[in-house]
Scaffold this active site. Structure first.
Site, PDB file in Angstrom:
ATOM      1  N   ASP A  73       0.807  -1.220   0.000  1.00 41.02           N
ATOM      2  CA  ASP A  73       0.000   0.000   0.000  1.00 41.02           C
ATOM      3  C   ASP A  73       0.840   1.270   0.000  1.00 41.02           C
ATOM      4  O   ASP A  73       0.326   2.361  -0.231  1.00 41.02           O
ATOM      5  CB  ASP A  73      -0.864   0.035   1.267  1.00 41.02           C
ATOM      6  CG  ASP A  73      -2.160  -0.716   1.092  1.00 41.02           C
ATOM      7  OD1 ASP A  73      -2.607  -0.853  -0.052  1.00 41.02           O
ATOM      8  OD2 ASP A  73      -2.710  -1.165   2.106  1.00 41.02           O
TER       9      ASP A  73
HETATM   10  C1  BGC Z   1       0.409   1.291   6.357  1.00 39.48           C
HETATM   11  C2  BGC Z   1       0.081   0.067   5.516  1.00 39.48           C
HETATM   12  C3  BGC Z   1      -1.405  -0.048   5.356  1.00 39.48           C
HETATM   13  C4  BGC Z   1      -1.991   1.255   4.850  1.00 39.48           C
HETATM   14  C5  BGC Z   1      -3.492   1.216   4.703  1.00 39.48           C
HETATM   15  C6  BGC Z   1      -0.260   2.512   5.779  1.00 39.48           C
HETATM   16  O1  BGC Z   1      -0.007   3.612   6.593  1.00 39.48           O
HETATM   17  O2  BGC Z   1       1.805   1.454   6.383  1.00 39.48           O
HETATM   18  O3  BGC Z   1       0.614  -1.095   6.126  1.00 39.48           O
HETATM   19  O4  BGC Z   1      -1.692  -1.077   4.461  1.00 39.48           O
HETATM   20  O5  BGC Z   1      -1.644   2.318   5.701  1.00 39.48           O
HETATM   21  O6  BGC Z   1      -4.137   1.048   5.898  1.00 39.48           O
HETATM   22  C1  NOJ Z   2      -1.603  -3.691   5.564  1.00 36.51           C
HETATM   23  C2  NOJ Z   2      -2.797  -3.720   4.668  1.00 36.51           C
HETATM   24  O1  NOJ Z   2      -3.927  -4.122   5.414  1.00 36.51           O
HETATM   25  C3  NOJ Z   2      -2.586  -4.656   3.502  1.00 36.51           C
HETATM   26  O2  NOJ Z   2      -3.682  -4.606   2.638  1.00 36.51           O
HETATM   27  C4  NOJ Z   2      -1.308  -4.315   2.783  1.00 36.51           C
HETATM   28  O3  NOJ Z   2      -1.131  -5.244   1.750  1.00 36.51           O
HETATM   29  C5  NOJ Z   2      -0.122  -4.317   3.722  1.00 36.51           C
HETATM   30  N1  NOJ Z   2      -0.380  -3.459   4.828  1.00 36.51           N
HETATM   31  C6  NOJ Z   2       1.162  -3.877   3.043  1.00 36.51           C
HETATM   32  O4  NOJ Z   2       1.154  -2.509   2.759  1.00 36.51           O
END
Ligand code: BGC
Ligand code: NOJ
Length: 811
Positions: free
Chosen positions: A483
């Protein structure tokens, strides 16, 4: 250093000091009503939605961190204390917390009185039951007092913490006999209330927070408890609480039990009231009557245990390695179910007010529980698919209450559609139920615009092939699995959310990860097409998959490892040419899992590169070198300090991809080495470094570039649970549900002699003995089913509901 021990027989983790390195929590509830409870009795409860139906208040990021919960104060002749140590923090002569499957039992003892607080949510009820057993362990008769405490939330947890100008005037309660009713906003549009009862006559009560705690006290010394006297306050506005006061006299050795019920009731609109402004209490009284005696509580506990025994019985191992057994048999599947129930909503790192179930998250989560409750996996798949658009793209999140796509987060995460194929295939492999493909499923939650689930999968597949970039690799869109790799975002606004802010309409940035995922899930799609007699579609899909393999090797391989992506300018990401972020874990895992480069050595190279550049004592980091500054063209990944989260943290979610990839190449020793580096039971001895619970996975462990290397964060709600479960149970131990039956294909450390797995599959039970006399890692030399030799390594479902003996010899 350890702070407790595993009790495998009782399926509990036993914590022997309240001063754990972080609150170590558990989850109560399996259906609609849930509670989070820490080893010092902190936490909160909610009905279905942690934001909109919060029963009790919790202040995240409090000082001390975990203050607020369901507390029971024992008042003993001027001295007072709490069995969970917090919040009073009076020294205890004995302390123990047992976190079990769906229940938590905390015992404290001081000055010859022991108090046990057992908390659970009974199956079929919207309530937490707390049984308090107070015992006189001394030699003299004692008179003590017990004060309960729960602080009510005014339902909407977000509003409750922000809208004080209104909320401090709305609070309302009723008290009748030993029951406190919280009925804020019931006078208007709400038809639900909470109640807090005890099955004994009370000496008094408090329902106004300041009356009980005192304006200048904290929960460590509530004024009413200091005085040893309740004030019988009736809340009017401000902050309603529930506190019962009980007088208890105990002979030496005597114990008494008190059953408290903290419940949630919804009344039909026409049945809201008993009389003017007096709420209809009948449903509450009916529920309370079900937990009036110890025998009733014991029966409810037995039903809860039976529920879990049944879920866990689907896959049980005896390996001789107690850490492995307790992960596979108890804690990993337990975490998978909790993650299914909660998605990413409520933990000690997720505040419960961020909304939505993730499209990709839920599809991956179900890999971890589909064998436990396939019916609920089916329901989940159909819910998720209904948030897809006609062009195959999907809402990134949807709301659990309305089941509608979340507009705020929107769409454009181009890996999302493919996970639906993976989730659906896992369901069909587990159950053999292909009828799910014929279910009519809406697009964008519009009941007037539906298509079969199969058609949804087709659009998922084609969404990739319809959205290719300059090299023929899939366009990344807003982001793929990572993400935080935001290649079209270019955010310069401080504080702006990388997840929700508008992106440029880039058609250049490409993802090698999505290419790998496409090749990984594509064959399942082709097989599903064949099952429906659509041979041409299958052949066409296979050609596209082969083509993607070629393109990945041509444009997605950097010499020694797979590239990560091409950015908005068409420049390489995750390449030796880059100064930072030269190599990423995700494409190495997924591409090798997909079989890309296995024949010509690229896969071997990629995994050796992982070992050389990304491995640490605590797991494999996400990329190297970390980004040392903010890169406008990369986005959130470069916002984290080096070593944390997506910027070179040990992201536990994709370590299992490398384990699985290693098993594709037959490297059983290496696969298990990686497994044991991050599996929590193996980290118990370094709890002072790891800090989070030694019985569940955390999302992230700080990487080698971080100041606090080895320290974990974000425990419980993470796709890590499902993927590690898949890696160990399916790829390493090698029991895989497949379209045609149960496939046995272990890839284990060569030193292992044998192990036994009991697997329930499509109604039959298989007791599978795997022997390794020649000490190989992989390869089934022979397989018998009930003494009869089977060709190959797939057991066709027997279908008689009986127990079958399977003997497998590796060689
Ligand atoms: C986090 C990710 C997460 C995303 C959406 C980001 O701040 O680092 O791990 O998937 O937010 O919630
Ligand atoms: C947490 C999110 O819930 C997931 O969808 C994502 O793939 C990982 N972080 C990596 O960014």
């Amino acid at each position: 250093m350890k702070f407790g021990t595993f009790d495998d027989t009782r399926k509990e983790y036993v914590i022997n000091t309240p001063k754990t390195p972080y609150p170590w929590i558990n989850y109560l509830g399996n259906e609609q009503f849930f509670g989070l409870i820490s080893n010092t009795a902190g936490g909160y409860t909610f009905y279905r939605d942690a934001r909109l139906r919060r029963l009790t208040r919790y202040r995240y990021n409090n000082i001390p961190l975990d203050t607020g919960g369901r507390y029971y104060y024992l008042y003993d002749d001027g001295d007072f204390w709490t069995p969970g140590w917090m919040p009073v923090k009076r020294d205890l002569d004995f302390y123990e917390c047992r976190h079990g499957l769906g229940y938590t039992s905390i015992t404290g003892e001081r000055n010859g009185i022991s108090v046990n607080q057992l908390a659970f949510v009974p199956m079929g009820h919207n309530a937490e039951v707390h049984r308090l057993v107070v015992k006189n362990t001394g030699s003299a008769k004692k008179s003590v007092k017990l004060f309960s405490f729960a602080e009510f939330c005014l339902w909407n947890a977000q509003d409750d913490m922000t809208n004080f100008q209104r909320n401090l005037s709305t609070g309302e309660v009723e008290v009748k006999d030993s029951v406190i009713y919280h009925k804020t906003e019931y006078r208007e549009r709400r038809n639900h209330y909470a109640f807090y009862s005890v099955n004994k006559e009370i000496a008094g009560f408090d329902t106004d927070r300041e009356a009980f705690v005192g304006m200048y006290n904290g929960l460590e010394s509530p004024q009413a408890v200091v005085a040893g006297e309740p004030t019988n306050s009736v809340a009017s506005g401000w902050s309603p609480i529930g506190s019962h006061a009980l007088n208890i006299t105990l002979e030496p050795g005597e114990e008494q039990s008190f059953i408290f019920v903290l419940g949630y009731i919804e009344n039909p609109e026409e049945d809201k009231w008993e009389s003017l402004n007096v709420i209809n209490k009948k449903p509450a009284e009916a529920m309370i009557a079900q937990f009036a005696t110890d025998a009733q509580v014991d029966a409810a506990l037995a039903a809860l245990a039976a529920h879990w025994d049944n879920l866990l019985s689907k896959y049980q191992i005896q390996s001789g390695d107690e850490k492995l057994d307790r992960m596979v048999n108890i804690w990993n599947p337990y975490q998978c179910m909790v993650t299914f129930n909660m998605s990413r909503s409520a933990s000690y790192f997720e505040s419960g007010i961020g909304r939505g179930m993730g499209f990709r998250d839920s599809n991956q989560d179900l890999l971890g529980f589909v064998h436990q409750i396939p019916e609920r996996a089916k329901e989940r798949i159909l819910d998720i698919a209904a948030t897809q658009f006609e062009d195959g793209s999907a809402y990134h999140q949807y709301q659990p209450l309305t089941k509608k796509g979340n507009n705020e987060v929107g769409t454009g995460f181009n890996d999302d559609p493919l996970w639906l194929i993976l989730g659906t295939a896992a369901y069909i492999k587990e159950t053999g139920d292909t009828s799910i493909l014929d279910e009519q499923v809406p697009f964008d939650s519009n009941p007037d615009n539906t298509a079969t689930l199969f058609e949804h999968l087709k659009r998922s597949f084609e969404h990739v092939t319809n959205n290719l970039g300059p090299h023929g690799l899939p366009l990344i869109g807003r982001a793929d699995w990572n993400d935080c790799l935001n290649l079209n975002c270019f955010s310069t606004e401080p504080g702006e959310s990388f997840q929700t802010t508008a992106n440029i309409e880039g058609r250049v940035a490409e993802s090698v990860f999505i290419a790998g995922l496409f090749v990984f899930v594509g064959p399942d799609y082709a097989e599903i097409c064949r099952m429906r007699g659509l041979n041409d579609v299958a052949v066409d899909a296979e050609a596209k998959i082969d083509n993607m393999k070629e393109i990945t090797l041509t444009h997605g391989f950097d010499g020694d490892w797979f590239l990560r992506a091409y950015d908005h300018y068409g420049d390489k990401i995750g390449s030796n040419e880059n100064e930072e972020g030269k190599i990423f874990i995700e494409p190495q895992g997924i591409c090798v899992m997909a079989g890309i480069g296995v024949e010509d050595g690229q896969a071997e190279k990629a995994l050796s590169s992982v070992q050389e550049h990304l491995d640490t004592d605590y797991g494999i980091v996400l990329q190297q070198p970390p980004y040392s500054k903010y890169y406008l063209n990369l986005g959130e990944i470069s916002t984290y300090p080096p070593g944390y989260k997506e910027n070179a943290g040990i992201f536990c979610h994709n370590n299992p991809w490398i384990m699985i990839a290693e098993t594709v190449l037959g490297h059983g020793d290496r696969a298990f080495e990686i497994y044991a580096k991050i599996a929590p039971a193996y980290l118990e001895d370094i709890s002072e470094i790891h800090r989070t619970e030694p019985y569940v996975y955390s999302q992230m462990i700080a990487g080698k570039d971080a100041v606090r290397h080895g320290e974990a964060k974000n425990s419980w709600l993470t796709g890590t649970a499902a993927w590690n479960y898949v890696a160990i149970t399916q790829s390493i131990l090698g029991i895989q549900a497949d379209f045609n039956g149960l496939k046995i294909d272990p890839c284990i450390p060569s030193a292992w002699d044998s192990f036994e797995i009991t697997r329930v599959f499509r109604g039959d039970t298989y007791v599978i003995q795997i022997k390794n006399p020649n000490h190989v890692s992989k390869g089934v030399a022979s397989l018998t089913l009930d003494g009869v030799a089977v060709e190959g390594n797939i057991i066709a479902p027997v279908g008689d509901g009986a127990v079958h003996q399977v003997v497998v010899e590796l060689g």
